[in-house]
Design a protein around this motif. Structure first.
Motif, PDB file in Angstrom:
ATOM      1  N   CYS A   9       0.898  -1.163   0.078  1.00  0.00           N
ATOM      2  CA  CYS A   9       0.007   0.039   0.012  1.00  0.00           C
ATOM      3  C   CYS A   9       0.866   1.129   0.131  1.00  0.00           C
ATOM      4  O   CYS A   9       2.010   1.116   0.554  1.00  0.00           O
ATOM      5  N   ALA A  10       0.358   2.251  -0.590  1.00  0.00           N
ATOM      6  CA  ALA A  10       0.729   3.585  -0.337  1.00  0.00           C
ATOM      7  C   ALA A  10       0.030   4.575   0.070  1.00  0.00           C
ATOM      8  O   ALA A  10      -1.313   4.386  -0.337  1.00  0.00           O
ATOM      9  N   LEU A  11       0.282   5.539   1.117  1.00  0.00           N
ATOM     10  CA  LEU A  11      -0.723   6.305   1.844  1.00  0.00           C
ATOM     11  C   LEU A  11      -0.001   7.659   2.022  1.00  0.00           C
ATOM     12  O   LEU A  11       1.099   7.689   2.328  1.00  0.00           O
ATOM     13  N   VAL A  12      -0.884   8.676   1.381  1.00  0.00           N
ATOM     14  CA  VAL A  12      -0.370  10.211   1.567  1.00  0.00           C
ATOM     15  C   VAL A  12      -1.478  10.992   2.286  1.00  0.00           C
ATOM     16  O   VAL A  12      -2.634  10.907   1.930  1.00  0.00           O
ATOM     17  N   MET A  28       2.133  16.715  -6.399  1.00  0.00           N
ATOM     18  CA  MET A  28       1.746  15.466  -7.038  1.00  0.00           C
ATOM     19  C   MET A  28       1.466  15.415  -8.438  1.00  0.00           C
ATOM     20  O   MET A  28       2.031  14.642  -9.271  1.00  0.00           O
ATOM     21  N   CYS A  29       0.315  16.231  -8.573  1.00  0.00           N
ATOM     22  CA  CYS A  29      -0.114  16.454 -10.211  1.00  0.00           C
ATOM     23  C   CYS A  29       0.865  16.876 -11.150  1.00  0.00           C
ATOM     24  O   CYS A  29       0.989  16.533 -12.365  1.00  0.00           O
ATOM     25  N   ALA A  30       1.778  17.948 -10.568  1.00  0.00           N
ATOM     26  CA  ALA A  30       2.665  18.314 -11.375  1.00  0.00           C
ATOM     27  C   ALA A  30       4.005  17.589 -11.499  1.00  0.00           C
ATOM     28  O   ALA A  30       4.876  17.732 -12.542  1.00  0.00           O
ATOM     29  N   ALA A  31       4.164  16.651 -10.676  1.00  0.00           N
ATOM     30  CA  ALA A  31       5.225  15.612 -10.887  1.00  0.00           C
ATOM     31  C   ALA A  31       5.038  14.580 -11.545  1.00  0.00           C
ATOM     32  O   ALA A  31       6.079  13.579 -11.665  1.00  0.00           O
ATOM     33  N   VAL A  40      -0.641   1.251  -6.596  1.00  0.00           N
ATOM     34  CA  VAL A  40       0.256   1.486  -5.421  1.00  0.00           C
ATOM     35  C   VAL A  40       1.634   2.141  -5.904  1.00  0.00           C
ATOM     36  O   VAL A  40       1.903   2.907  -5.517  1.00  0.00           O
ATOM     37  N   SER A  41       2.065   1.442  -6.882  1.00  0.00           N
ATOM     38  CA  SER A  41       3.638   1.931  -7.634  1.00  0.00           C
ATOM     39  C   SER A  41       3.322   3.194  -8.168  1.00  0.00           C
ATOM     40  O   SER A  41       4.101   4.251  -8.213  1.00  0.00           O
ATOM     41  N   PHE A  42       2.242   3.682  -8.700  1.00  0.00           N
ATOM     42  CA  PHE A  42       1.980   5.011  -9.397  1.00  0.00           C
ATOM     43  C   PHE A  42       1.829   5.985  -8.373  1.00  0.00           C
ATOM     44  O   PHE A  42       2.567   6.935  -8.572  1.00  0.00           O
ATOM     45  N   LEU A  43       1.222   5.659  -7.349  1.00  0.00           N
ATOM     46  CA  LEU A  43       0.867   6.723  -6.134  1.00  0.00           C
ATOM     47  C   LEU A  43       2.423   7.094  -5.269  1.00  0.00           C
ATOM     48  O   LEU A  43       2.677   7.904  -5.166  1.00  0.00           O
ATOM     49  N   ALA A  44       3.107   5.977  -5.245  1.00  0.00           N
ATOM     50  CA  ALA A  44       4.283   5.940  -4.657  1.00  0.00           C
ATOM     51  C   ALA A  44       5.170   6.668  -5.293  1.00  0.00           C
ATOM     52  O   ALA A  44       6.034   7.661  -4.736  1.00  0.00           O
ATOM     53  N   GLY A  45       5.111   6.498  -6.651  1.00  0.00           N
ATOM     54  CA  GLY A  45       6.129   7.190  -7.470  1.00  0.00           C
ATOM     55  C   GLY A  45       5.818   8.617  -7.514  1.00  0.00           C
ATOM     56  O   GLY A  45       6.988   9.607  -7.603  1.00  0.00           O
ATOM     57  N   LEU A  46       4.492   8.921  -7.533  1.00  0.00           N
ATOM     58  CA  LEU A  46       4.434  10.607  -7.542  1.00  0.00           C
ATOM     59  C   LEU A  46       4.780  10.994  -6.101  1.00  0.00           C
ATOM     60  O   LEU A  46       5.205  12.443  -6.300  1.00  0.00           O
ATOM     61  N   ALA A  47       4.455  10.510  -5.136  1.00  0.00           N
ATOM     62  CA  ALA A  47       4.819  11.213  -3.692  1.00  0.00           C
ATOM     63  C   ALA A  47       6.364  11.364  -3.704  1.00  0.00           C
ATOM     64  O   ALA A  47       6.900  12.385  -3.421  1.00  0.00           O
ATOM     65  N   SER A  95       7.384  14.100  -5.919  1.00  0.00           N
ATOM     66  CA  SER A  95       6.843  15.497  -5.559  1.00  0.00           C
ATOM     67  C   SER A  95       7.874  15.787  -4.436  1.00  0.00           C
ATOM     68  O   SER A  95       7.795  16.799  -3.859  1.00  0.00           O
ATOM     69  N   GLY A  96       8.749  15.132  -3.923  1.00  0.00           N
ATOM     70  CA  GLY A  96       9.723  15.454  -2.923  1.00  0.00           C
ATOM     71  C   GLY A  96       9.179  15.358  -1.521  1.00  0.00           C
ATOM     72  O   GLY A  96       9.717  16.001  -0.552  1.00  0.00           O
ATOM     73  N   LEU A  97       8.074  14.302  -1.312  1.00  0.00           N
ATOM     74  CA  LEU A  97       7.630  14.383  -0.107  1.00  0.00           C
ATOM     75  C   LEU A  97       8.361  13.378   0.642  1.00  0.00           C
ATOM     76  O   LEU A  97       8.951  12.367   0.298  1.00  0.00           O
ATOM     77  N   SER A  98       8.724  13.755   2.050  1.00  0.00           N
ATOM     78  CA  SER A  98       9.461  12.793   3.057  1.00  0.00           C
ATOM     79  C   SER A  98       8.487  11.594   3.513  1.00  0.00           C
ATOM     80  O   SER A  98       7.492  11.738   3.451  1.00  0.00           O
ATOM     81  N   GLU A  99       9.100  10.599   3.387  1.00  0.00           N
ATOM     82  CA  GLU A  99       8.654   9.338   3.712  1.00  0.00           C
ATOM     83  C   GLU A  99       8.695   8.993   5.270  1.00  0.00           C
ATOM     84  O   GLU A  99       9.900   9.049   5.711  1.00  0.00           O
ATOM     85  N   ALA A 100       7.771   8.409   6.010  1.00  0.00           N
ATOM     86  CA  ALA A 100       7.948   7.966   7.188  1.00  0.00           C
ATOM     87  C   ALA A 100       8.837   6.538   7.304  1.00  0.00           C
ATOM     88  O   ALA A 100       8.521   5.908   6.274  1.00  0.00           O
ATOM     89  N   ARG A 101       9.798   6.668   7.979  1.00  0.00           N
ATOM     90  CA  ARG A 101      10.694   5.544   8.255  1.00  0.00           C
ATOM     91  C   ARG A 101      10.579   4.750   9.323  1.00  0.00           C
ATOM     92  O   ARG A 101       9.958   5.216  10.315  1.00  0.00           O
TER      93      ARG A 101
END
Length: 209
Positions: free
Chosen positions: A164-167, A177-180, A191-198, A201-207
């Protein structure tokens, strides 16, 4: 009095068997997932905890829009198993209801804004990613201040991989995200598409999730 919750991170992606994810989840000493819910819901709840704490009161300024795939097999298998054991559960029935996972997520985090589940495998271009387009419309019209935008691909059983990918997105995040889209790598599913967009877009991912 409204109790505002502070987001922990804007983006998280999880992949693995539910058993393995449960071990990582509990190692962080987070509250245990909702008991006896379908394993796809449990993975979404784990992802949600990485992004934000549950609200103290219903939060009408947060919405949720997710795409869910491969739920039918999970629902049917669980229903048949419950019949065989005589422990029939209302959530487990033969006809799949993809919005069960979204409902569990909203109940856990007290999301009281609009919530929509899409059962299609939508990906590039952005116009074909309806959860992102719908979230952008909600935010632009002022219906909500933030939206949980997600995609989940549920494994056939708790021992199979669920991804899963969640934003947790505000209006600026959805615009980014739309611009990216042009920077996002080719994706085999939503799932891969949404994660790739995030990521693009330079969003920081929870680690450590």
């Amino acid at each position: 009095m409204r109790h505002a919750r502070t987001p922990r991170a804007p983006f998280v992606a999880l992949a693995g068997s539910v058993d393995a994810l449960d071990r990582r989840y509990r190692a962080q000493r987070l509250s245990p997932p909702v008991g006896r819910c379908l394993h796809g819901s449990r993975v979404l709840i784990m992802a949600g905890h990485a992004l934000m704490p549950p609200a103290r009161t219903p939060d009408a300024r947060t919405g949720a829009c997710l795409s869910v795939s491969n739920v039918a097999g999970e629902s049917y298998t669980a229903f048949q198993r419950s019949l065989a054991t005589g422990n029939v559960m209302p959530r487990h029935y033969a006809v799949s209801v993809p919005n069960a996972a979204t409902s569990e997520l909203c109940l856990t985090f007290r999301v009281a804004g609009p919530a929509v589940t899409l059962s299609e495998e939508a990906k590039a271009p952005v116009e074909s990613c309806p959860q992102l387009v719908l979230a952008r419309d909600w935010l632009g019209s002022g219906i909500v201040d933030r939206v949980l935008i997600g995609a989940i691909r549920v494994g056939a059983s708790p021992s199979d991989e669920t991804r899963c990918a969640l934003v947790l997105a505000d209006r600026d995040t959805t615009d980014r995200m739309c611009a990216a889209e042009a920077l996002s790598p080719a994706a085999r599913d939503a799932v891969s598409f949404l994660a790739g967009l995030a990521e693009a877009s330079g969003l920081s991912e929870a680690r450590g999730t």
